[in-house]
Write an enzyme that holds these catalytic residues in place. Sequence first.
Site, PDB file in Angstrom:
ATOM      1  N   GLY A  14       0.815  -1.210   0.000  1.00 34.53           N
ATOM      2  CA  GLY A  14       0.000   0.000   0.000  1.00 34.53           C
ATOM      3  C   GLY A  14       0.845   1.255   0.000  1.00 34.53           C
ATOM      4  O   GLY A  14       1.688   1.442   0.871  1.00 34.53           O
ATOM      5  N   GLY A  16      -0.300   4.405   0.297  1.00 29.87           N
ATOM      6  CA  GLY A  16      -1.095   5.531   0.789  1.00 29.87           C
ATOM      7  C   GLY A  16      -0.276   6.363   1.756  1.00 29.87           C
ATOM      8  O   GLY A  16       0.963   6.308   1.758  1.00 29.87           O
ATOM      9  N   PHE A  17      -0.952   7.114   2.599  1.00 29.16           N
ATOM     10  CA  PHE A  17      -0.243   7.967   3.554  1.00 29.16           C
ATOM     11  C   PHE A  17       0.672   7.138   4.461  1.00 29.16           C
ATOM     12  O   PHE A  17       1.820   7.494   4.694  1.00 29.16           O
ATOM     13  CB  PHE A  17      -1.233   8.736   4.423  1.00 29.16           C
ATOM     14  CG  PHE A  17      -1.997   9.777   3.666  1.00 29.16           C
ATOM     15  CD1 PHE A  17      -1.353  10.866   3.109  1.00 29.16           C
ATOM     16  CD2 PHE A  17      -3.382   9.682   3.515  1.00 29.16           C
ATOM     17  CE1 PHE A  17      -2.050  11.833   2.422  1.00 29.16           C
ATOM     18  CE2 PHE A  17      -4.086  10.647   2.817  1.00 29.16           C
ATOM     19  CZ  PHE A  17      -3.424  11.726   2.269  1.00 29.16           C
ATOM     20  N   GLY A  18       0.132   6.026   4.978  1.00 29.14           N
ATOM     21  CA  GLY A  18       0.911   5.198   5.887  1.00 29.14           C
ATOM     22  C   GLY A  18       2.066   4.501   5.189  1.00 29.14           C
ATOM     23  O   GLY A  18       3.208   4.544   5.656  1.00 29.14           O
ATOM     24  N   GLU A 173     -18.863  17.037   1.956  1.00 31.50           N
ATOM     25  CA  GLU A 173     -18.064  17.767   0.978  1.00 31.50           C
ATOM     26  C   GLU A 173     -18.615  17.564  -0.429  1.00 31.50           C
ATOM     27  O   GLU A 173     -18.727  18.513  -1.208  1.00 31.50           O
ATOM     28  CB  GLU A 173     -16.599  17.320   1.073  1.00 31.50           C
ATOM     29  CG  GLU A 173     -15.934  17.904   2.323  1.00 31.50           C
ATOM     30  CD  GLU A 173     -14.626  17.228   2.734  1.00 31.50           C
ATOM     31  OE1 GLU A 173     -13.973  17.743   3.646  1.00 31.50           O
ATOM     32  OE2 GLU A 173     -14.282  16.180   2.158  1.00 31.50           O
ATOM     33  N   ASP A 302      -6.088   2.214   7.626  1.00 30.94           N
ATOM     34  CA  ASP A 302      -7.480   1.842   7.403  1.00 30.94           C
ATOM     35  C   ASP A 302      -7.731   0.342   7.362  1.00 30.94           C
ATOM     36  O   ASP A 302      -8.872  -0.099   7.521  1.00 30.94           O
ATOM     37  CB  ASP A 302      -7.991   2.446   6.083  1.00 30.94           C
ATOM     38  CG  ASP A 302      -8.027   3.962   6.126  1.00 30.94           C
ATOM     39  OD1 ASP A 302      -7.607   4.543   7.134  1.00 30.94           O
ATOM     40  OD2 ASP A 302      -8.479   4.567   5.138  1.00 30.94           O
ATOM     41  N   ALA A 318      -6.057   9.691   7.841  1.00 25.30           N
ATOM     42  CA  ALA A 318      -4.621   9.726   7.553  1.00 25.30           C
ATOM     43  C   ALA A 318      -3.745   9.859   8.801  1.00 25.30           C
ATOM     44  O   ALA A 318      -2.727   9.158   8.901  1.00 25.30           O
ATOM     45  CB  ALA A 318      -4.322  10.845   6.553  1.00 25.30           C
TER      46      ALA A 318
END
Lengths: 421, 421
Positions: A14, A16-18, A173, A302, A318
């Site tokens: 992954g 992503g942010f992590g 949003e 997540d 995040a």
Amino acid sequence: MQQNQKKPRIVIVGAGFGGVKLAKLFAKENVDVLLVDRHNFQLFQPLLYQVSTAVLSTDEIAYPVRAFFRKSRNVEFFMAKAEGVDQARKVLLTNHGEIAYDYLILAAGATTNYFGMQEVEAHSYGMKTLQEALHIRNHVLHMFERANKETDPEVRRRMLTFVVVGGGPTGIEESGALTELFGIQQKEFHNLDFSEVSVKLIEATANVLPMVAPNLREHAVKVLRKKGVDVMLNTQVVGYDGNDLKLKDGTTIPTQTVIWAAGVKAVPFIKDCGGEVDRGGRIIVNEKLQVEGSDCVFAIGDCAHYQHGTERPLPTVAPVAMQQAQTAHDNIMKLIQGQQDLATFHYKDLGAMATIGRGEAVVDKTKINPQMTGFIAWCAWMFVHLLRLAGAHANFTVAIKWTWNLFSGTRLGRIITNIKD
Amino acid sequence: MQQNQKKPRIVIVGAGFGGVKLAKLFAKENVDVLLVDRHNFQLFQPLLYQVSTAVLSTDEIAYPVRAFFRKSRNVEFFMAKAEGVDQARKVLLTNHGEIAYDYLILAAGATTNYFGMQEVEAHSYGMKTLQEALHIRNHVLHMFERANKETDPEVRRRMLTFVVVGGGPTGIEESGALTELFGIQQKEFHNLDFSEVSVKLIEATANVLPMVAPNLREHAVKVLRKKGVDVMLNTQVVGYDGNDLKLKDGTTIPTQTVIWAAGVKAVPFIKDCGGEVDRGGRIIVNEKLQVEGSDCVFAIGDCAHYQHGTERPLPTVAPVAMQQAQTAHDNIMKLIQGQQDLATFHYKDLGAMATIGRGEAVVDKTKINPQMTGFIAWCAWMFVHLLRLAGAHANFTVAIKWTWNLFSGTRLGRIITNIKD
């Protein structure tokens, strides 16, 4: 060179942010890092709704993973879809073969949760991937072009009814941004009756934005209603066939557009990683972030279920993933160095924020200020999101686009790229 | 309001350079205008190659058609695919029904010409639409990710061989931009042997860029070769099965990527518009730009064949379409006013330019300077293209991206948006 061959191999699933944070941390260590993702970019999910509503381009919220590691020769990227973990043989299974690991971190993120409603899943739009955001953009713009050619008022109204399900930040949003997009459309569809256009936000519980204080929730609903969003609280969806959204109370909403932002679950392969998973498919980790059954398999973000000293599992945001990345890195380095005193993860809540369209946002529980609303909150939201965007270049162009939108009242991303005749 | 009903109805097919200019001219007249296009945006085709090589985003070279006519209430946009013209009944046929016209202008543009080679068409990439540019981008980036995982050197080399067919401006620009993209890839694929990467430009005749002077053609070839493009002149393609490109001399080039920029023809429905068409499917117009058989059907730009006082039909470039738009507008207004002295079209050649990548271009026969090469030509090219881009906003972001690319040596559009496992 002999030493190189003995370097521990860290595999991260992954980007992503992590995952990217982890790879950056390990890049500085004497280890080999293999970062696996099925996409070649890191997606900035908090701004997906802006791609779906024609504010930003795909390129602006997606940063090529390899560009992060240009100077890190010990980090290699491997584009593949993870399919499971064989803990006994210490290999990650992917659609491009097996990858051996010494230490493995699952940071694979989440996908949309339709709670088993297959009919809804088949006909509504998720909001988790770049492709989904583009599908929404294309579809919504298409609905206007089709309605513009449609003579049957009932069919037209169905095309012009847009439903967002889920009162979390994404739903808030998205529905706010849709009304703004439609305000711009109104200037250009001279022959369309905009009283036929509606945006509905459906939330199953009595509240939107569960992560902020009650007064901010009420503020958000008030602002949304003022923007023209029909906010329907305590309303539960039970089915959707692509034409009529069925509610639990037996009524239906005729609509061709349902955007599903009502829940997330871990990506499916997580259940095949050898650990126990929760109802949301998230793999249960101990307080050191290790997966049951193996000292050298960790999970963060997540896709991980962490519940130690907290009432509920940590939220899928995040900051959790990024803080866990630090702990996972520290603990793996300790294991490599033969130390046994692994650190316990403690989440530091940085507060919550959500924007409700141009000039409006709610910010809660941050360090600087316990609560903010309105223009100042919106500026804070913009500032934080700009700073977090990867790539100085994207910061520039996004800042320009937002400024441009604010003053010009137009959106240039309103192009339909998938043509269905 | 009674007068409104008697307004002549002008129908324009195609929202390219010619069609949009026409609609803007007619917007100021006492007429009703209906602009028909299957896309809801005007595509800035000269910069398509920059989308295909991950420099620009789709949104930057595609401008929503309706945004041009926000203040023109007599201009209506109709998103549909034109399918033919019934001159007797004075209706345009589309996939969304018939549209009656008083005056019709065909400005529908061109598509890729594979000269009847269906096998080539099935396996190679065209360079005329936004979707095609994105397909090229996704495919090229995918080839690097796949090659990075491939152990068979022969298969890997086939993945890393990129062939562009056609030595016109598109082929020159695309092949030059590919070598630059690969220079950036080289910094990030630490384990890939870049001596296996090659870009070939194939041209059937002895020359590239037929529209510029011989010394500039030679200059272009020299610059391309210096950039690492293998320029193959006098080389004819006879087939391509997706794996091996077959040449007329019997040799083959193993490659998984063929980008076809070797020819254009009018969009197919032009043959069903009642007039005579040439070999390239372009409808033959008289010197007033009228289509044979009807006083009130005109054709301009890439879909029209105009040959009066010229050796060959006019080139398929934007200046021709835009100048013809002015003449077609003038002549239709004369017809509306009952005048018979229609103007004859005269093409004013504005010169030609092509860029060969960062810092290099050739410019010929312009007013200011008869010939330019190198950095100054490149600046001229950038300036002209920036000015012609629709939308001040796009001008800004494109200028920033170009500057950024020049100094940073990176490209942030390198994201793969279509995932094939």
